[in-house]
Structure formats: C-alpha cells, structure tokens
Enzyme design. Structure first.
Site, PDB file in Angstrom:
ATOM      1  CG  ASN A 260      -0.310   0.206   2.337  1.00 55.05           C
ATOM      2  OD1 ASN A 260       0.232   0.743   2.784  1.00 55.05           O
ATOM      3  ND2 ASN A 260      -0.388  -1.058   3.278  1.00 55.05           N
ATOM      4  CE  LYS A 389     -10.410   1.207  11.652  1.00 55.43           C
ATOM      5  NZ  LYS A 389      -9.854   1.642  10.597  1.00 55.43           N
ATOM      6  CE  LYS A 393      -8.455  -2.386  13.773  1.00 50.78           C
ATOM      7  NZ  LYS A 393      -7.517  -3.002  13.066  1.00 50.78           N
TER       8      LYS A 393
HETATM    9  O1  C5P Z   1      -8.382  -2.100  10.521  1.00 49.25           O
HETATM   10  P1  C5P Z   1      -7.538  -1.138  10.136  1.00 49.25           P
HETATM   11  O2  C5P Z   1      -6.367  -1.564   8.902  1.00 49.25           O
HETATM   12  O3  C5P Z   1      -8.389   0.225   9.722  1.00 49.25           O
HETATM   13  O4  C5P Z   1      -6.820  -0.442  11.593  1.00 49.25           O
HETATM   14  C1  C5P Z   1      -5.788   0.187  11.657  1.00 49.25           C
HETATM   15  C2  C5P Z   1      -5.070   0.199  13.025  1.00 49.25           C
HETATM   16  O5  C5P Z   1      -4.831  -1.249  13.140  1.00 49.25           O
HETATM   17  C3  C5P Z   1      -3.813   0.605  12.683  1.00 49.25           C
HETATM   18  O6  C5P Z   1      -3.338   0.990  14.045  1.00 49.25           O
HETATM   19  C4  C5P Z   1      -3.024  -0.442  12.251  1.00 49.25           C
HETATM   20  O7  C5P Z   1      -1.706  -0.348  12.618  1.00 49.25           O
HETATM   21  C5  C5P Z   1      -3.519  -1.351  13.013  1.00 49.25           C
HETATM   22  N1  C5P Z   1      -3.685  -2.841  12.322  1.00 49.25           N
HETATM   23  C6  C5P Z   1      -2.857  -3.897  12.586  1.00 49.25           C
HETATM   24  N2  C5P Z   1      -2.735  -5.135  12.271  1.00 49.25           N
HETATM   25  C7  C5P Z   1      -3.819  -5.346  10.942  1.00 49.25           C
HETATM   26  C8  C5P Z   1      -4.506  -4.396  10.645  1.00 49.25           C
HETATM   27  C9  C5P Z   1      -4.321  -2.997  11.198  1.00 49.25           C
HETATM   28  O8  C5P Z   1      -2.123  -3.755  13.733  1.00 49.25           O
HETATM   29  N3  C5P Z   1      -3.632  -6.513  10.300  1.00 49.25           N
END
Ligand code: C5P
Length: 455
Positions: A260, A389, A393
């Site tokens: 990305n 989120k 999370k």
């Molecule tokens: O789900 P998303 O990618 O939008 O979430 C972003 C947050 O989650 C960021 O803090 C990113 O570093 C973390 N993240 C992670 N592992 C993943 C996907 C996202 O730690 N596989």
C-alpha cells in the site's frame, strides 16, 4: 499579536536556492525575516536577492564592524522568536553540535537564547554517516529541533534521504515551532544544561530492560534540581514505547508483492518524538527508505506476520502506538518461482488469506500495554468510523487521520484522538508537530495511569 521574527541562517549547499522561496513564503505570512548567510552560502545565493525579498539587511560577516555598531551579534541572535538554519549542511550541523563559533552564523547559534530549528540538506551518504547521526542526536538532545530531510533524487544523482524539505513544509514546521508547547532551545534560556539534570544513561537501551512497573524510578534525577529543565523537556523519560510504522509487503512470488502507499513518515516522526521526549523507543518498520531517528532501536520487517512476531518479541512496553498500515490480506500461497505468462492470455488465480490483526491481538494479549493506541486513515465520517474501530480493536485511543484532502505520503496531518473520554480534534499540523503533541498527551496519560515514582 506582533509579527513573528525569524532569523534565517542559510548554509552553503545547492539547496540554498530554496531559501529564496522560503523567505518569500514567510514574508507572505507577514513574518519578519532577517537573513544571515555563510560564506559558502554566498556561492549559491546572493545577499542582494535575500535583502530584496526579506526587505531587510542581510548579514554575512562577524567582522563587519559597521554591523556591530548598528547591532551587536548578541542582539542579532536574540532579536528573533525563532532561529532557522536552512539549509543546515553536514558541516554546519557538526559545528553547531560541537559549539564552534568561527563565523557569524555559528556565533549567533551559540549566543542565541531562542529556539532553533535546523533543516538539513546534504548528500545521502553524508546524512547517514555515523558522524552526522551523532551530531543530529547531540543537537536534538540539546533541544534543537532537527527536521527529517526529504528523500528522493539528489542534485548529485544519488537517491535517498538528504534533500531539503520543500519550503511549504519548512514554513509549516516554523509555524509549529512558533506555537509549540515544547521548549526548543538547547542548553539556553537560563535553565541548567541538559547533561547536568539528566545524564544520558545508555543502560536504558540495553536489551534486558525492566518490565514496566509503577514503582520504577526516574533515573538521572539530581537532588535540588527540577525534574525537567525547560531546555530538557523529557516527559517520557523512563518509559518504554513501541511504534509500528510503514506498510507491509506481502509476497506473491519472489519478485511481486501486495503493498500500500504508506510512506511511514508519521510513524517515524512519532518514534523520533518519543525518543526526543526521553523514551526508550522500539520501532518495528515495514519497508520504507527512511533513516532511523536518533535514539530509536529499529527492526525492519516485510510482512504482517513478521511484524506481529516482532511486536510480540518487544513486549512488555508502557505504550504501543500502532501506526503501520498493515496489509489486510496476503497471498494464500507464495509461488517459489516467478509466475510466468504462458502466452495464452489466462491470468493466474490469486487467492488471498487474511493477515493477523496485530493491534486487536495485542489488545487481547496477556501483556497488553497499559496504553494502546491505534491509527485509522479515513476519508469520510472520520469520527464515527474511529469510534467503531476503537470498540472493534479494543484499544484505548484511535488517532483518526483525515486523508480526504492530503492522502498518504503528505507532510501534514489533521487528526482526531478518539477515546471513551471523547474526541480531541487538532488543527492540521506538520507530521512532526502531530508527533510531538501526541507525546505530550501520552506522557500525561501514562502519568495518570502508571505514575513513575520520583525522588
Ligand atoms: O483495520 P484497520 O487497518 O483500519 O486498522 C488500523 C489500525 O490497526 C492501525 O493502528 C494499524 O496499525 C492496526 N492494524 C494492525 N494489524 C492489521 C491491521 C491493522 O495492527 N492487520
């Protein structure tokens, strides 16, 4: 409010031409600009051009007695709100770090009691050289703000970090420095010098760091001295902080990968600011061509699974700031050899598998950091998405990052800190300023969640 006064010191490098545009931008923002140009700088831009644009006298020589009568060098060094060195060449940074005062520019830098912002520009090898790394670390330790140079193709034909940031970005850093809550000047301003108050303790960077504990004492405190001298603001001293940054690359075959556009700039700025604020910093970085900020221990990874393993290996930490743009999916099977076109027009199937969510996993782990922060890049309904989120999370804060106007890779960020306590929205700021402001907030939060015992 009176117009901010900038003393701009222009070093001798090919990037000095950008100082002309910088002066123009600062004047356009109604700042008062006084230029000082080194002898080498005069080889690249003329005092006449700078005088015309700044509408002010330009100073070149320490021994210009007429100037001493009109204005002494001490007065010149202090009649500013901010001293900016741009371009700051390797030589100028070295002389600043050593405290050498052998021309007008370095004499002013030694004599000033004002915050100093240095904007480096030099060849990539010079920037990455151990001597420059050391000088930058010394200057940052002294309280000088040293911007990260841009990376890209250089005048000399090489590629990498070392380019002078664009004048707009320097202007944004100047504005941030002028409004910064952090004191910026080094070893000045009447406070005790840094080394007297908090001697550098290399043992903080040893591998067997004690686990985060409320009873851990701040090291380096000397009785009778304030904990932090104004010029030595280290609110994260004694803390261990993990930062993830950059993208991940998920291989499809030996030559192709899923990736990305994350530049890693915000994560690296956060790691740099955490180290500046005195923390022991572990940076787990995806593939980005950025140089390691001084005082930061960095581990490079390629894939999400490697990143997850390194994050786990770095625990326990007091706070984890998960800035990395981790790829959500990886190729389910990685081909051991380059996938070839067979000429039939048939495309190879690409099955995907979901990557581990490192942040969500950390939130559930037995070693969950006392402060766990995630990032979210959003283009719309920024706060609502961030709130969702936060719950999904299981972290403490989501730094929601509005990327609608300035996509990944830009120099500035507009963020909202979303937590159960509410939403703290900040103005658009340079990424370095976002990082520093975030460190202040993290330091306060850790102090209330996990107070360090002081003498
Ligand atoms: O789900 P998303 O990618 O939008 O979430 C972003 C947050 O989650 C960021 O803090 C990113 O570093 C973390 N993240 C992670 N592992 C993943 C996907 C996202 O730690 N596989």
């Amino acid at each position: 409010m009176a117009a901010p006064r900038i003393l701009l010191i222009i070093g001798g490098g090919i990037a000095a031409y950008k100082a002309i545009e910088l002066v123009r931008l600062l004047r356009k923002s109604s700042m008062v600009v006084r230029c000082v140009i080194t002898r080498a700088g005069e080889q690249f831009v003329t005092p006449l051009t700078l005088a015309a644009l700044s509408e002010n006298k330009v100073y070149t020589s320490l021994f210009d007695l007429k100037d001493e009568v009109e204005m002494g060098h001490i007065q010149l060094s202090r009649e500013a709100d901010l001293v900016v060195v741009a371009p700051a060449t390797a030589d100028l940074l070295a002389r600043m770090a050593a405290g050498i005062a052998d021309d007008l520019a370095t004499t002013l830098l030694l004599a000033t009691d004002k915050p100093v912002l240095a904007v480096p520009a030099m060849n990539v090898r010079m920037w990455l050289h151990a001597a420059t790394r050391r000088n930058v670390a010394t200057l940052r330790g002294d309280g000088v703000t040293v911007m990260e140079p841009d990376e890209g193709e250089m005048a000399c034909g090489e590629y990498g970090p070392g380019r002078l940031p664009e004048p707009e970005a320097i202007k944004a850093a100047i504005e941030a420095a002028l409004s910064s809550p952090l004191p910026l000047a080094g070893g000045v301003g009447g406070g005790p010098v840094a080394s007297l108050v908090l001697p550098l303790d290399d043992s903080r960077f040893s591998t067997d760091t004690p686990s985060p504990s409320p009873s851990r004492k701040r090291e380096g405190h000397i009785d009778g001295q304030p904990d932090f001298a104004p010029a030595n603001h280290r609110p994260l001293f004694g803390r261990r902080i993990l930062v993830t940054a950059g993208p991940t690359h998920e291989p499809i075959d030996p030559v192709r990968y899923i990736a990305n556009r994350s530049s890693g700039k915000q994560g690296f700025a956060i790691a740099a600011a955490a180290a500046e604020a005195g923390a022991e910093v572990l940076l787990v970085a995806g593939p980005v061509p950025l140089s390691t900020p001084p005082g930061v221990t960095r581990v490079d990874v390629e894939t999400a699974r490697e990143m997850a393993a390194e994050v786990e290996a770095s625990l326990p930490v007091d706070a984890a700031i998960m800035v990395a743009a981790v790829a959500d999916w990886r190729a389910a099977d990685t081909a051991p050899q380059k996938i070839k076109k067979d000429g039939s027009g048939a495309v190879p199937p690409l099955a995907l598998a979901e990557n581990p969510d490192i942040l969500a996993g950390l939130a559930k782990s037995a070693q969950r950091p006392p402060l766990l922060i995630g990032f979210a890049a959003e283009t719309n309904d920024v706060i609502a998405h961030a709130e969702a989120k936060l719950a999904r999370k299981g972290c403490d804060w989501i730094v929601a990052n509005d990327v609608s106007a300035d996509p990944m890779g830009g120099e500035t960020n507009r963020v909202h800190i979303v937590s159960k306590a509410g939403v703290d929205s900040w103005d658009r700021l340079p990424k370095q300023a976002v990082a520093r402001k975030l460190m202040e907030k993290i330091a306060d939060e850790l102090e209330s969640r996990l107070p360090l015992e002081r003498d």
